[in-house]
Design a protein around this motif. Structure first.
Motif, PDB file in Angstrom:
ATOM      1  N   ASN A 103      10.383  -2.815   3.497  1.00 35.82           N
ATOM      2  CA  ASN A 103       9.127  -1.594   3.207  1.00 35.82           C
ATOM      3  C   ASN A 103      10.306  -0.638   2.247  1.00 35.82           C
ATOM      4  O   ASN A 103      11.505  -1.127   1.901  1.00 35.82           O
ATOM      5  CB  ASN A 103       8.989  -0.948   3.899  1.00 35.82           C
ATOM      6  CG  ASN A 103       9.946  -0.405   5.155  1.00 35.82           C
ATOM      7  OD1 ASN A 103      10.857  -0.082   5.053  1.00 35.82           O
ATOM      8  ND2 ASN A 103       9.386  -0.301   6.419  1.00 35.82           N
ATOM      9  N   ARG A 130       2.741  -4.520  -4.676  1.00 36.45           N
ATOM     10  CA  ARG A 130       3.457  -3.164  -3.650  1.00 36.45           C
ATOM     11  C   ARG A 130       1.249  -3.315  -2.551  1.00 36.45           C
ATOM     12  O   ARG A 130       0.669  -3.573  -3.385  1.00 36.45           O
ATOM     13  CB  ARG A 130       3.334  -1.871  -4.370  1.00 36.45           C
ATOM     14  CG  ARG A 130       3.155  -0.601  -2.814  1.00 36.45           C
ATOM     15  CD  ARG A 130       3.963   0.515  -3.504  1.00 36.45           C
ATOM     16  NE  ARG A 130       3.006   0.263  -4.712  1.00 36.45           N
ATOM     17  CZ  ARG A 130       4.101   0.821  -5.906  1.00 36.45           C
ATOM     18  NH1 ARG A 130       5.432   2.411  -5.645  1.00 36.45           N
ATOM     19  NH2 ARG A 130       3.763   1.777  -7.479  1.00 36.45           N
ATOM     20  N   ARG A 131       1.458  -3.551  -1.596  1.00 36.52           N
ATOM     21  CA  ARG A 131       0.825  -4.188  -0.575  1.00 36.52           C
ATOM     22  C   ARG A 131       0.795  -3.177   0.134  1.00 36.52           C
ATOM     23  O   ARG A 131       1.839  -3.114   1.555  1.00 36.52           O
ATOM     24  CB  ARG A 131       0.166  -4.880  -0.988  1.00 36.52           C
ATOM     25  CG  ARG A 131       0.640  -5.978  -0.414  1.00 36.52           C
ATOM     26  CD  ARG A 131       0.192  -7.216   0.162  1.00 36.52           C
ATOM     27  NE  ARG A 131       0.848  -8.526   0.751  1.00 36.52           N
ATOM     28  CZ  ARG A 131       1.675  -8.987   1.106  1.00 36.52           C
ATOM     29  NH1 ARG A 131       2.727  -9.402   0.051  1.00 36.52           N
ATOM     30  NH2 ARG A 131       2.677 -10.141   1.375  1.00 36.52           N
ATOM     31  N   ASP A 132      -0.290  -2.955   1.242  1.00 36.18           N
ATOM     32  CA  ASP A 132      -0.746  -1.981   2.931  1.00 36.18           C
ATOM     33  C   ASP A 132       0.228  -3.271   3.702  1.00 36.18           C
ATOM     34  O   ASP A 132       0.312  -4.962   3.591  1.00 36.18           O
ATOM     35  CB  ASP A 132      -1.714  -2.141   3.561  1.00 36.18           C
ATOM     36  CG  ASP A 132      -2.365  -0.551   2.916  1.00 36.18           C
ATOM     37  OD1 ASP A 132      -1.809   0.037   2.116  1.00 36.18           O
ATOM     38  OD2 ASP A 132      -3.711  -1.009   2.788  1.00 36.18           O
ATOM     39  N   ASP A 133       1.431  -3.039   4.157  1.00 32.56           N
ATOM     40  CA  ASP A 133       2.567  -4.036   5.265  1.00 32.56           C
ATOM     41  C   ASP A 133       1.541  -4.083   6.462  1.00 32.56           C
ATOM     42  O   ASP A 133       0.167  -3.453   6.836  1.00 32.56           O
ATOM     43  CB  ASP A 133       3.281  -2.695   6.059  1.00 32.56           C
ATOM     44  CG  ASP A 133       4.263  -3.374   7.155  1.00 32.56           C
ATOM     45  OD1 ASP A 133       4.287  -4.512   7.431  1.00 32.56           O
ATOM     46  OD2 ASP A 133       5.259  -3.605   7.096  1.00 32.56           O
ATOM     47  N   PRO A 134       1.183  -5.582   6.729  1.00 32.22           N
ATOM     48  CA  PRO A 134       0.066  -5.821   7.665  1.00 32.22           C
ATOM     49  C   PRO A 134       0.476  -5.565   8.655  1.00 32.22           C
ATOM     50  O   PRO A 134      -0.467  -5.590   9.679  1.00 32.22           O
ATOM     51  CB  PRO A 134      -0.257  -7.322   7.304  1.00 32.22           C
ATOM     52  CG  PRO A 134       0.817  -7.773   6.439  1.00 32.22           C
ATOM     53  CD  PRO A 134       1.299  -6.559   5.831  1.00 32.22           C
ATOM     54  N   ASP A 146       1.968  -2.086   9.778  1.00 36.34           N
ATOM     55  CA  ASP A 146       1.806  -1.789   9.935  1.00 36.34           C
ATOM     56  C   ASP A 146       1.271  -0.939   8.557  1.00 36.34           C
ATOM     57  O   ASP A 146       2.112  -0.645   7.564  1.00 36.34           O
ATOM     58  CB  ASP A 146       3.465  -0.572  10.708  1.00 36.34           C
ATOM     59  CG  ASP A 146       3.474   0.708  10.568  1.00 36.34           C
ATOM     60  OD1 ASP A 146       1.750   1.384  10.696  1.00 36.34           O
ATOM     61  OD2 ASP A 146       4.003   1.099  11.044  1.00 36.34           O
ATOM     62  N   ARG A 147       0.280  -0.232   8.967  1.00 39.53           N
ATOM     63  CA  ARG A 147      -0.654  -0.090   7.405  1.00 39.53           C
ATOM     64  C   ARG A 147       0.267   1.725   7.329  1.00 39.53           C
ATOM     65  O   ARG A 147      -0.482   1.939   5.551  1.00 39.53           O
ATOM     66  CB  ARG A 147      -2.302  -0.207   8.001  1.00 39.53           C
ATOM     67  CG  ARG A 147      -2.608  -1.460   8.126  1.00 39.53           C
ATOM     68  CD  ARG A 147      -4.573  -1.659   8.151  1.00 39.53           C
ATOM     69  NE  ARG A 147      -4.716  -0.347   6.977  1.00 39.53           N
ATOM     70  CZ  ARG A 147      -4.986  -1.147   5.644  1.00 39.53           C
ATOM     71  NH1 ARG A 147      -5.264  -2.465   5.111  1.00 39.53           N
ATOM     72  NH2 ARG A 147      -6.535  -0.643   5.102  1.00 39.53           N
ATOM     73  N   ARG A 148       0.784   2.372   7.503  1.00 41.26           N
ATOM     74  CA  ARG A 148       1.227   3.743   6.636  1.00 41.26           C
ATOM     75  C   ARG A 148       2.200   3.134   6.108  1.00 41.26           C
ATOM     76  O   ARG A 148       2.983   4.059   4.919  1.00 41.26           O
ATOM     77  CB  ARG A 148       1.329   4.043   8.076  1.00 41.26           C
ATOM     78  CG  ARG A 148       1.148   4.406   9.399  1.00 41.26           C
ATOM     79  CD  ARG A 148       1.499   5.437  10.617  1.00 41.26           C
ATOM     80  NE  ARG A 148       2.551   4.318  10.887  1.00 41.26           N
ATOM     81  CZ  ARG A 148       3.539   4.295  12.199  1.00 41.26           C
ATOM     82  NH1 ARG A 148       4.263   5.959  12.864  1.00 41.26           N
ATOM     83  NH2 ARG A 148       3.679   3.509  12.523  1.00 41.26           N
ATOM     84  N   LEU A 150       3.997   0.409   2.897  1.00 44.73           N
ATOM     85  CA  LEU A 150       3.938  -0.066   1.886  1.00 44.73           C
ATOM     86  C   LEU A 150       4.579  -1.481   1.560  1.00 44.73           C
ATOM     87  O   LEU A 150       5.879  -1.388   2.909  1.00 44.73           O
ATOM     88  CB  LEU A 150       3.405   0.571   0.313  1.00 44.73           C
ATOM     89  CG  LEU A 150       2.456   1.497   0.273  1.00 44.73           C
ATOM     90  CD1 LEU A 150       3.395   2.331  -1.132  1.00 44.73           C
ATOM     91  CD2 LEU A 150       1.269   0.967  -0.295  1.00 44.73           C
ATOM     92  N   GLN A 151       4.902  -2.725   1.937  1.00 44.28           N
ATOM     93  CA  GLN A 151       5.522  -3.842   1.326  1.00 44.28           C
ATOM     94  C   GLN A 151       5.075  -3.772   0.326  1.00 44.28           C
ATOM     95  O   GLN A 151       4.658  -4.471  -0.586  1.00 44.28           O
ATOM     96  CB  GLN A 151       4.761  -5.155   2.145  1.00 44.28           C
ATOM     97  CG  GLN A 151       5.707  -6.210   2.396  1.00 44.28           C
ATOM     98  CD  GLN A 151       4.947  -6.907   3.212  1.00 44.28           C
ATOM     99  OE1 GLN A 151       3.321  -8.334   2.689  1.00 44.28           O
ATOM    100  NE2 GLN A 151       5.040  -7.336   4.770  1.00 44.28           N
TER     101      GLN A 151
END
Length: 161
Positions: free
Chosen positions: A56, A86-90, A92-94, A96-97
């Motif tokens: 992140n 860049r995508r939502d972190d699986p 913790d969706r708060r 970005l991964q």
């Protein structure tokens, strides 16, 4: 002048400093190969992601030693250039991964391969009966300093930081 005996701690430090100079020249030369594509901080991010996997923005900021806004700008440029996704972190969706794209992975591999070849050239100039001792000493030195591959090592590959 060949120096084989290291009588003082200063002799030891000076020998390692000379070796570090060679390694820094190798690192600098490899960076020149990609400087038209990425800045040094951007390359540090790519190397970090390559060795640590998806991260992140907070982890990238800590690795670079910068404020999160600086890390965001750096990563935004890498995303725009197609080196990072860049995508939502699986987990913790708060958050970005960030992860390397195939193009980003290829760039890191290019830099690392350049360094491997350059270091192999230097090692080939070391007397054959000393090569194993040199590799063993360098591994011990890297381990003692928290180098690449250790739990607390920072992944700069000679890129500052």
């Amino acid at each position: 002048m060949e120096k084989t005996g290291f009588r003082t701690r200063r002799d030891q430090v000076d020998a390692v400093m000379r070796a570090a100079d060679v390694l820094l020249r190798v690192a600098a030369t490899s960076v020149v190969e990609v400087e038209d594509l990425v800045t040094t901080p951007q390359l540090r991010v790519l190397v970090f992601l390559s060795f640590r996997g998806p991260q992140n923005l907070g982890a990238v900021a800590r690795e670079l030693g910068v404020h999160a806004s600086n890390a965001t700008r750096t990563c935004d440029r890498l995303v725009a250039a197609g080196f990072v996704s860049r995508r939502d972190d699986p987990a913790d969706r708060r958050f970005l991964q960030l992860d390397l794209t195939p193009r980003g992975r290829e760039l890191v591999e290019t830099v690392i391969e350049h360094r491997r070849r350059a270091i192999a050239d230097v090692i080939s100039n070391v007397p054959a009966d000393s090569r194993e001792a040199v590799a063993t000493a360098m591994a011990a030195f890297a381990d003692a300093g928290g180098g690449l591959g250790t739990e607390d090592g920072r992944f700069t590959l000679g890129l500052g930081g």
